[in-house]
Design a protein around this motif. Structure first.
Motif: not given
Length: 332
Positions: A37-41, A87-92
């Motif tokens: 996803t767009a942000r991941s750790v 997945s699919g979440a914006l600005f999070t």
């Protein structure tokens, strides 16, 4: 032969740690391959202690685990987990925390890979024993940022004992046992067979004191040469070993208390850390009811109505404020 055995044992221990690190790195790579996803750790926790760490709490402010943190991290090993935005979440982003507990230790591991701004991580530990420290690395990047958390033990100095006569804590690691206020003025000149020596000065006490006599457990203290400042607020650092009487005394004020060796205490160069209780449970092999004496500034064991012998108050014993810290010492 003994040196060969110790060297062989150390080699085996190092090999085990290397194997553990290799396995952890392999697990971390597998997690990196799954994050999408767009942000991941991808986070790794290194448990470089003798404790078994057990997960007690986990939560996401934003995002989900993939996969979740391990329930248990064995001593001298590591564990890995992933966190990513939904997945699919914006600005999070991927923002969360996981807590682990061991004997007398609680560790908090936080991470923040936000939608906007720099990545950050925080590790906080609360230790009733004072034996542990931590360090944290927050990796850069939006996707698959690698975070690392390490908890480790610090060296401790043993050979601290309770004196059976004065009840103060003193250093017993050398042949000289310092000066005990309870045995002050006991030294007399004796002749053959233990009788009093006749002649000039015969039969009269010699000013000074005899050394401390140990009883009970061997206690362990950490000091400033190895640990730096205390990590949390249940420790006090300005404790020193008196170079004259060998007792541990509080060196955090201009007054230096009363020393059986004469005058005030004289501290050596090391500052010792002494943990105290703050509504937490005692760890295994930890003993409380140690108090600072308001008169002599020594640390003494408070048990029962007899409060030992104080350099300042003599037979009246040590005195302390019941509202003051209740110190807890580690023993083995």
């Amino acid at each position: 032969m003994a040196d060969d055995k110790e060297s062989k044992g150390l080699t085996v221990d190092i090999q085990k740690q290397v194997e553990t690190i290799r396995k952890t790195l392999g697990d971390l790579k597998a997690i990196l391959d799954q994050l999408n996803t767009a942000r991941s750790v991808a986070a790794r926790i290194i448990n470089n202690t003798d404790l078994t760490l057990t997960a007690s709490f986990q939560e996401h402010e934003s995002g989900d685990f993939w996969p979740p943190p391990p329930q248990v991290i064995a001593p001298r090993s590591g564990g890995v987990f992933g966190s990513q935005s939904r997945s699919g979440a914006l600005f999070t982003g991927a923002v969360g925390t996981v807590h682990y507990e061991g004997d007398g230790l609680t560790a908090f591991f936080d991470w923040n890979n936000p939608w906007a701004g720099e990545n950050s991580s925080v590790t906080a530990i609360h230790s009733s024993t004072g034996r542990y420290r931590e360090w944290t690395v927050a990796g850069a990047g939006n996707e698959k940022a690698q975070f690392e958390y390490t908890v480790f033990q610090i060296p401790e100095e043993g050979s601290w004992r309770s004196c059976r006569d004065c009840q103060t804590l003193y250093f017993d690691g050398v042949a000289d046992k310092g000066s005990c206020p309870a045995r002050l003025m006991e030294r007399i000149i004796t002749g053959p067979g233990g009788g009093l020596k006749r002649g000039p000065g015969g039969g009269k006490p010699i000013p000074g004191s005899l050394g401390h006599r140990a009883e009970g457990f061997e206690y362990f203290l950490s000091h400033s040469a190895t640990v730096g400042p205390p990590p949390n607020n249940n420790q006090t650092a300005p404790w020193c070993r008196c170079t004259k009487c060998f007792a541990l005394f509080y060196d955090g004020s201009p007054q230096k208390g009363a020393c059986p060796g004469g005058g005030g205490h004289s501290g050596d160069r090391l500052g010792y850390l002494v943990p105290y209780r703050n509504h937490s449970q005692l760890a295994l092999r930890q003993q409380d009811s140690w108090r600072i004496c308001d008169a002599c500034y020594g640390l003494f064991f408070e048990h029962g109505p007899i409060l030992g012998r104080c350099s300042s108050r003599g037979d009246e014993g040590h005195e302390f404020d019941p509202a003051s810290h209740n110190y807890a010492l580690n023993y083995r």
